[in-house]
Enzyme design. Structure first.
Site, short mmCIF file in Angstrom:
data_model
loop_
_atom_site.label_atom_id
_atom_site.label_comp_id
_atom_site.label_asym_id
_atom_site.label_seq_id
_atom_site.Cartn_x
_atom_site.Cartn_y
_atom_site.Cartn_z
N HIS A 70 57.27 37.04 59.12
CA HIS A 70 56.77 38.32 58.61
C HIS A 70 55.33 38.55 59.04
O HIS A 70 54.63 37.63 59.43
CB HIS A 70 56.87 38.37 57.08
CG HIS A 70 56.05 37.30 56.40
ND1 HIS A 70 56.51 36.02 56.21
CD2 HIS A 70 54.80 37.33 55.88
CE1 HIS A 70 55.58 35.31 55.58
NE2 HIS A 70 54.53 36.08 55.38
N ARG A 120 50.90 30.14 60.99
CA ARG A 120 50.75 31.23 61.95
C ARG A 120 51.45 30.87 63.25
O ARG A 120 51.27 29.76 63.77
CB ARG A 120 49.27 31.52 62.23
CG ARG A 120 48.54 32.20 61.10
CD ARG A 120 47.17 32.74 61.55
NE ARG A 120 46.24 31.66 61.84
CZ ARG A 120 45.34 31.19 60.97
NH1 ARG A 120 45.27 31.70 59.75
NH2 ARG A 120 44.52 30.24 61.32
N HIS A 132 56.25 31.03 55.77
CA HIS A 132 55.91 30.10 54.70
C HIS A 132 57.04 29.10 54.51
O HIS A 132 58.22 29.45 54.63
CB HIS A 132 55.66 30.84 53.39
CG HIS A 132 54.64 31.92 53.48
ND1 HIS A 132 53.35 31.68 53.92
CD2 HIS A 132 54.70 33.25 53.21
CE1 HIS A 132 52.68 32.82 53.91
NE2 HIS A 132 53.47 33.78 53.48
N GLU A 179 57.80 35.19 48.34
CA GLU A 179 56.91 36.25 47.88
C GLU A 179 57.60 37.61 47.91
O GLU A 179 58.67 37.77 48.52
CB GLU A 179 55.64 36.30 48.73
CG GLU A 179 55.90 36.60 50.20
CD GLU A 179 54.68 36.37 51.08
OE1 GLU A 179 53.77 35.64 50.66
OE2 GLU A 179 54.65 36.90 52.20
#
Length: 320
Positions: free
Chosen positions: A174, A194, A99, A116
């Protein structure tokens, strides 16, 4: 003033399972539910209020009608609602992804970046996830390994169990592995790049889109900066225990475990969010009460006052 019980929008991504329907009471005709967005003002899936004075309003519509004061003083610095909280049921591996930071996402995507935190609600024996790299690599090696399908050889694979915590700063590579159920507390963003997807095909029969150039721009090519685990130690108080899981400028999230009546002081500084992970009991506030159970999500407006969560419960307790 009263808490708002929320109905979560549901996402049927191809890697999802059925536990959110069968165990967490999410009512839907979808065959699989990959994610439930338990606290969301995002355009891609806003939460809706279930019952009470503001029944059927989206969370954003509620803020507009009730006044921004329900967000609390700590939210004044944010142009938009800062949080998005999800339950994620990974029946299959998620893509290896990254991200962007605020600076990059605002410039390129027109929304905030995404830092996050994951709390592992449950994990099958042998489950693992990807958390950064095993060692520092160059941008050239990163690009080459993506091209050659050897990226997994340098990814940091971590075995997981119930109760594990991972804080994933923007820019950290991740991936959630198969057999893991996660509560995710994140910035209010849906920007995901991605880089590897196991050669899977989407619903259209074509390989899912990768975002390699953007990922090359934003990925931190090193091991993660934070070690897995909660940020604080369990703190015992009358009626329960609270453990600080993680904190940053966008959120503070704790695991609240009750075995009686645990008091929650909701001041004017911030709203509070309660996501019930297990058990059943009662949420009470000045002037009222309601039953709570596994899978329920509540928004507690700032200034609500002295509340209590009673029963034998486990909940994610978040605020700004």
């Amino acid at each position: 003033m009263e808490p708002c019980k929320l109905t979560a929008p549901l996402k049927d991504y191809l890697w999802g399972g059925t536990r959110l329907k069968t165990e967490y009471g999410k009512k839907t005709d979808l065959e699989k539910v990959a994610e439930s967005w338990e606290l969301s003002c995002h355009k891609d899936g806003p939460s809706v209020i279930d019952g009470g004075e503001y029944n059927s309003l989206t969370l954003e519509e509620y803020f507009q009608k009730a006044g921004r004061e329900v967000l609390g003083e700590n939210c004044r610095k944010f142009e938009e609602f800062p949080l998005l909280i999800k339950l994620i049921d990974a029946a299959q591996n998620l893509s290896v992804q990254v991200h962007p930071s605020n600076e990059y996402a605002l410039r390129v995507e027109g929304e905030y970046g995404k830092t996050e935190m994951w709390y592992v609600v449950d994990a099958k024996e042998g489950a693992s996830l990807i958390y950064g790299f095993t060692s520092e690599i160059s941008k050239e090696e990163f690009a080459r390994r993506i091209q050659e399908n050897t990226l997994l050889e340098v990814c940091n694979s971590v075995p997981v169990k119930k109760g594990d915590v991972f804080f994933i700063e923007a820019g950290t590579l991740h991936a959630i592995g198969a057999g893991i159920l996660i509560a995710e507390i994140q910035q209010n963003s849906n920007s995901t790049y991605r880089v590897y997807d196991y050669g899977r095909l989407g619903a259209d029969g074509k390989p899912r889109q990768l975002h390699i150039e953007k990922a090359l721009d934003v990925t931190r090519l090193a091991p993660p900066s934070r070690q897995p685990g909660p940020e604080g130690q369990p703190q015992r108080f009358p009626g329960g225990t609270e453990t600080l899981l993680g904190s940053c400028e966008y959120f503070t999230a704790s695991l609240l475990e009750t075995d009686g009546a645990a008091e929650i002081a909701v001041g004017r500084d911030s709203f509070h969010s309660l996501l019930i992970l297990s058990g059943e009991g009662t949420l009470s506030w000045p002037g009222g009460s309601c039953p709570v159970k596994k899978g329920d999500s509540f928004f507690l407006p700032a200034g609500l006052g002295g509340c209590a969560l009673s029963g034998k419960l486990e909940a994610i307790h978040s605020r700004v």
